[in-house]
Scaffold this active site. Structure first.
Site, PDB file in Angstrom:
ATOM      1  N   GLU A   1     -15.246  -2.372   5.717  1.00 28.67           N
ATOM      2  CA  GLU A   1     -14.572  -3.666   5.906  1.00 28.67           C
ATOM      3  C   GLU A   1     -14.777  -4.236   7.296  1.00 28.67           C
ATOM      4  O   GLU A   1     -14.959  -5.440   7.479  1.00 28.67           O
ATOM      5  CB  GLU A   1     -13.064  -3.543   5.617  1.00 28.67           C
ATOM      6  CG  GLU A   1     -12.706  -3.529   4.132  1.00 28.67           C
ATOM      7  CD  GLU A   1     -12.949  -2.192   3.470  1.00 28.67           C
ATOM      8  OE1 GLU A   1     -13.275  -1.204   4.172  1.00 28.67           O
ATOM      9  OE2 GLU A   1     -12.810  -2.113   2.228  1.00 28.67           O
TER      10      GLU A   1
ATOM     11  N   HIS B   1      -2.395  -1.574  -2.514  1.00 31.50           N
ATOM     12  CA  HIS B   1      -3.135  -2.659  -3.184  1.00 31.50           C
ATOM     13  C   HIS B   1      -2.229  -3.811  -3.595  1.00 31.50           C
ATOM     14  O   HIS B   1      -2.587  -4.576  -4.483  1.00 31.50           O
ATOM     15  CB  HIS B   1      -3.867  -2.127  -4.422  1.00 31.50           C
ATOM     16  CG  HIS B   1      -5.009  -1.205  -4.120  1.00 31.50           C
ATOM     17  ND1 HIS B   1      -4.838   0.121  -3.826  1.00 31.50           N
ATOM     18  CD2 HIS B   1      -6.354  -1.424  -4.046  1.00 31.50           C
ATOM     19  CE1 HIS B   1      -6.016   0.691  -3.603  1.00 31.50           C
ATOM     20  NE2 HIS B   1      -6.950  -0.232  -3.715  1.00 31.50           N
TER      21      HIS B   1
END
Lengths: 324, 321
Positions: free
Chosen positions: A61, A130
């Site tokens: 990321e 999440h």
């Protein structure tokens, strides 16, 4: 007017901007031809634009956003996808210290036209890593714009504006919004940043809501309307810049405000909006501001636990009734 | 290969190294007089790295830099006076006083900026490399960072990505043995950072970072490889900073013998001896260059000192484009 889903609206924005401008390209994990994005937003784009411009990346990321920064300052317009909003934590240096500060820190020498798209939100039982809603983190970083569309129409218009702009945009989506349908015209349009939208007009109370909560606020408003309470629902659409004026004008009209945001309450989106009204329009308030937000906990897994922490219509109705 | 360099090129390289050295000595001096706000991380001692690498680059090639970045700017061709003005916080500095010593950039010469987050610039260099690939030009990127940064995740993420996509990036590790006060041996179990290249399937080269011609030669190969689209190289330059980490640091953690040993390997002294030995330059020419560079530095200081500070309200400008 034709109806498309939020997911399709985002894809249309990407497709149109990629056709219009060869410097626009996409990068992210599994966004390419093999998967089409974890939420299928980019499905079909690699087939049209090729693997170079719809670029699958390793699970990195920080390097994804960093590569977007480096490309943006050397003539490209990258749109990076971070698969889940929670994972932006891994890229935080590149978002908050690099992308957001480069224009300022280097004295305005260079612009950083990039977009980081990511879905936030709970409700699909995927627990603490999440499901968060972290919009407020990014509101706290000068130099970033923060978009948070709630409808397909807004999603498309804001994403096109984000891609064409000259600043880094943190583009918040919500996983429960992807399948939602709404009217989107065939012809091209853009939505400027910093312009809130009154999703429902009303006279008795202002409900400011963001992302998926806009839909819950509209459901609550419908039900309250049946009981004779007229609710105005205001959607800021971009959190930075925040359209203070539309919010304040609404509060001047109704004298009451409830803020509904899915993030946890402390130092959250609702705190900023409440502070704006407290600072600039407190004389117009006839009742204390109420906030409907997640309690300050991680998002739990088990369905009854998760449902307990996500703000719902019942909580919104309760809050409205407390102020009218 | 290095011996085939023209006299003109050798002089240019020597001059750049001197510019950096004299510049840093002057910054240190101004600092002692309390004229430099904040902190400073001096590049003195590491000149052969920036100059050896940047002497291979074109004006439209890119570099990314670090908190210890004055040398990178100068080697890439930045104007001394505007670097100095930025360090003093003046409006005429490269960043209008918004960045300071640790955040200098000059986009007109491909200097994409110094980041003060250790390892933060490495993915940005990869992005510049990706941009080059997508725009289909033959530019390259030189990415400077220290051995300390090679322990950051960004180093590994970035080199993997650049190797995978065969991006035109030259990763230049300036191994000056210490990350602040932490000796390399206390932060990694290997001796050569360049060995990490093997994990990503790219060449890794160790070079004497105090020998400008050796650095030049290794960088030349890496630049050629990058321009041909063959992908990145990791170059580790073994070097040493003459001063402490930052201004407050007397560097007591470094053994006296070690410091003496490295000072004896001073890259400028060595290059000068080499130039004299090979008759590339004679003593009088060296003295002339020294004189000219001293004058340039004085001029830069004068410019910076006489420049105005930004007005306070300028703090609110340039947040958004």
């Amino acid at each position: 007017m034709r109806k498309v889903t939020y997911r399709e609206a985002l894809r249309e924005a990407l497709r149109e901007e990629m056709r219009r401008d060869p410097t626009v390209f996409l990068l992210g994990e599994d966004i390419g031809r093999y998967w089409g994005g974890a939420f299928k937003v980019t499905e079909g784009l690699a087939e049209e634009f090729g693997d170079e411009r719809v670029r699958d990346t390793p699970i990195s990321e920080s390097a994804i956003v960093g590569a977007a920064v480096g490309a943006a300052i050397t003539g490209m317009r990258p749109v990076a996808e971070i698969m889940f909003g929670d994972l932006t934590a891994l890229a935080m240096d590149q978002i908050a210290n690099q992308a957001a500060k480069i224009h300022y820190m280097f004295g305005g020498q260079v612009k950083v036209p990039l977009v980081v798209r990511t879905p936030f939100g709970a409700g699909v039982n995927i627990a603490a890593h999440h499901s968060q809603s972290l919009e407020a983190w990014f509101m706290h970083v000068p130099g970033l714009y923060v978009a948070a569309p709630s409808t397909p129409y807004d999603a498309k218009g804001l994403l096109k504006t984000a891609i064409r702009g000259y600043n880094p945009v943190f583009f918040c989506e919500h996983k429960l919004l992807y399948p939602i349908e709404g009217e989107v015209p065939e012809e091209e349009y853009l939505i400027p940043f910093g312009v809130a939208d009154v999703k429902r007009e009303g006279a008795d109370v202002t409900v400011v809501a963001t992302l998926y909560m806009v839909h819950k606020a509209l459901n609550a408003a419908e039900e309250l309307g049946g009981e004779g309470i007229s609710v105005e629902v205001v959607d800021p659409r971009t959190l930075t810049p925040l359209d203070k004026q539309v919010i304040i004008n609404s509060v001047k009209k109704t004298g009451r405000m409830v803020i509904v945001s899915e993030d946890c309450k402390t130092a959250g989106v609702s705190a900023e909006i409440a502070a704006v009204v407290a600072e600039e329009a407190i004389d117009y308030l006839d009742a204390p501001i109420k906030r409907v937000a997640e309690p300050d906990t991680p998002i739990p897994f088990s369905p009854p636990l998760e449902q307990y922490v996500i703000p719902d219509e019942k909580a919104i109705i309760k809050a409205v009734k407390e102020v009218v | 290969m290095a011996l085939s360099l023209t006299k003109e090129k050798l002089v240019e390289m020597y001059r750049k190294m001197l510019e950096i050295r004299f510049f840093e000595e002057k910054v240190f001096e101004l600092y002692a007089q309390n004229l430099v706000p904040g902190t400073i991380h001096l590049y003195a001692g590491e000149e052969a790295v920036a100059v050896g690498v940047c002497s291979n680059l074109r004006k439209d090639d890119y570099i990314t830099s670090t908190h210890r970045g004055h040398g990178h700017c100068i080697a890439k061709g930045a104007e001394l006076k505007r670097v100095m003005a930025e360090i003093l916080g003046k409006k005429t500095g490269y960043c209008k006083g918004k960045g300071g010593s640790m955040h200098i950039a000059d986009f007109s010469i491909g200097m994409l900026g110094a980041t003060a987050v250790v390892g933060g610039g490495i993915p940005i260099a990869v992005g510049a490399g990706l941009s080059i690939k997508l725009r289909d030009t033959d530019q390259v990127v030189a990415c400077f960072f220290g051995e300390g940064a090679s322990n950051q995740g960004t180093f590994h993420e970035s080199i993997n990505m650049a190797a995978l996509w065969k991006l035109p990036v030259i990763f230049v590790c300036e191994n000056n043995l210490y990350a602040m006060g932490t000796r390399q041996s206390r932060a990694m179990a290997i001796e050569n950072v360049a060995d990490r290249a093997i994990a990503y399937g790219i060449p890794g080269e160790v070079v004497d970072g105090n020998d400008v011609l050796a650095v030049y030669e290794v960088a030349w190969k890496a630049v050629e490889r990058a321009r041909k689209g063959e992908g990145p190289t990791l170059i580790e330059c073994k070097t040493y900073r003459h001063k402490g980490h930052s201004r407050i640091d007397p560097a007591k953690y470094r053994p006296k013998e070690e410091v003496e040993e490295w000072l004896a390997k001073d890259p400028i002294k060595r290059f000068k001896e080499r130039l004299l030995q090979t008759n590339a330059l004679v003593e009088a020419e060296i003295q002339q260059i020294e004189k000219e560079v001293s004058a340039e530095i004085e001029e830069a200081v004068k410019f910076a000192m006489e420049s105005p500070y930004p007005t306070p309200e300028e703090a609110l400008e340039d947040v958004y484009a």
